[in-house]
Design a protein around this motif. Sequence first.
Motif, mmCIF file in Angstrom:
data_model
loop_
_atom_site.group_PDB
_atom_site.id
_atom_site.type_symbol
_atom_site.label_atom_id
_atom_site.label_comp_id
_atom_site.label_asym_id
_atom_site.label_seq_id
_atom_site.Cartn_x
_atom_site.Cartn_y
_atom_site.Cartn_z
ATOM 1 N N ASN A 131 0.808 -1.211 0.000
ATOM 2 C CA ASN A 131 0.000 0.000 0.000
ATOM 3 C C ASN A 131 0.848 1.271 0.000
ATOM 4 O O ASN A 131 0.316 2.373 -0.061
ATOM 5 C CB ASN A 131 -0.924 -0.018 1.230
ATOM 6 N N SER B 260 -5.096 -1.304 -3.509
ATOM 7 C CA SER B 260 -6.020 -0.529 -2.672
ATOM 8 C C SER B 260 -5.558 0.915 -2.526
ATOM 9 O O SER B 260 -4.419 1.261 -2.855
ATOM 10 C CB SER B 260 -6.127 -1.181 -1.286
ATOM 11 N N LYS B 261 -6.445 1.754 -2.024
ATOM 12 C CA LYS B 261 -6.117 3.164 -1.825
ATOM 13 C C LYS B 261 -5.127 3.314 -0.673
ATOM 14 O O LYS B 261 -5.217 2.588 0.327
ATOM 15 C CB LYS B 261 -7.391 3.968 -1.526
ATOM 16 N N ARG C 132 -14.114 2.403 0.375
ATOM 17 C CA ARG C 132 -13.157 3.364 -0.201
ATOM 18 C C ARG C 132 -11.794 2.715 -0.431
ATOM 19 O O ARG C 132 -11.169 2.891 -1.465
ATOM 20 C CB ARG C 132 -12.966 4.551 0.740
ATOM 21 N N ILE C 133 -11.358 1.967 0.576
ATOM 22 C CA ILE C 133 -10.016 1.384 0.518
ATOM 23 C C ILE C 133 -9.892 0.359 -0.600
ATOM 24 O O ILE C 133 -8.914 0.357 -1.359
ATOM 25 C CB ILE C 133 -9.670 0.714 1.868
ATOM 26 N N THR D 193 -11.658 -0.108 -3.293
ATOM 27 C CA THR D 193 -12.066 0.252 -4.645
ATOM 28 C C THR D 193 -10.812 0.309 -5.505
ATOM 29 O O THR D 193 -9.963 1.184 -5.328
ATOM 30 C CB THR D 193 -12.770 1.613 -4.686
ATOM 31 N N ASN E 158 -8.220 0.986 -8.267
ATOM 32 C CA ASN E 158 -7.985 2.073 -9.215
ATOM 33 C C ASN E 158 -7.524 1.481 -10.548
ATOM 34 O O ASN E 158 -6.459 0.893 -10.641
ATOM 35 C CB ASN E 158 -6.922 3.027 -8.652
ATOM 36 N N THR F 190 1.053 9.690 -0.662
ATOM 37 C CA THR F 190 -0.046 9.891 0.274
ATOM 38 C C THR F 190 -0.660 11.273 0.093
ATOM 39 O O THR F 190 -1.870 11.452 0.147
ATOM 40 C CB THR F 190 0.471 9.728 1.708
ATOM 41 N N ALA G 225 -2.906 11.310 -2.860
ATOM 42 C CA ALA G 225 -4.076 10.421 -2.848
ATOM 43 C C ALA G 225 -5.352 11.221 -2.604
ATOM 44 O O ALA G 225 -5.397 12.117 -1.778
ATOM 45 C CB ALA G 225 -3.909 9.357 -1.755
ATOM 46 N N PHE H 63 -9.634 10.833 -1.948
ATOM 47 C CA PHE H 63 -10.653 9.885 -1.524
ATOM 48 C C PHE H 63 -11.803 9.922 -2.494
ATOM 49 O O PHE H 63 -12.225 10.972 -2.921
ATOM 50 C CB PHE H 63 -11.130 10.235 -0.101
#
Length: 234
Positions: free
Chosen positions: A95, A130-131, A152-153, A155, A157, A229, A232, A234
Amino acid sequence: MNILQKIARQIIESSFNFSVYVIQRFYVMDTYANKIENLRQYPVGTLGNDIAKCLDDNELTLVPNFENHDLKHVLLDYKMTPVDEIRMQSFMLGNGNYTIPCFTILIFGAVLLPEEWNTFYKDFKKGKQSKPISSWTIEDFANLETLNLRKRIFTVNHKTNPIFNMEKLTKYAAVISIVAGIFGMIFCLPFLFSQNLADLVGAGFPFIGGAILTTGGLLALSNLAIRNTRKAEF
């Protein structure tokens, strides 16, 4: 599970417990007990309430300077067990959490639990898809519903990235630097205990060089993680 696997898990658990004990000796823990009490006041289903429930169920408390560690346990649904602790660090490495504690715990677990390597790799890939959540804090998300945050996590990309860019080059170079540095330090370590001055000198400089390579690689990965980070959304 054979006896060696049980011993390995016991070593990991004892090491974690000892580390937490040492950290807690330097802090007034009443402050953290109050934080948990505040978390209990959040509505059922929110992250704050779920963190408090997780800690209560496992008879644990918040660890000073590592409060957000428990946030990740709850959000990622990893249990408070030796194997799940290493699995979570595998996820966090994928991550983008390139920190010394993450590398240390993961290497420690990988050495003691080789039968779990395939599981760790799957968690690493899951984290990569993951996010980024390494900067998430309890204060920012305690009032939000845990299930929505998990959505959210996880989803994925699907945005395409160029095959080659400077960020990838830096990341690969940093990883190679860390691996080369650690290998060099391990190779030179036995010669540092030699009574022969030539061995000491010959191994000393490469050992220092390996330490510099490892530290430089970790710093580069940490800087990349901070940059990603901040980007990133949301």
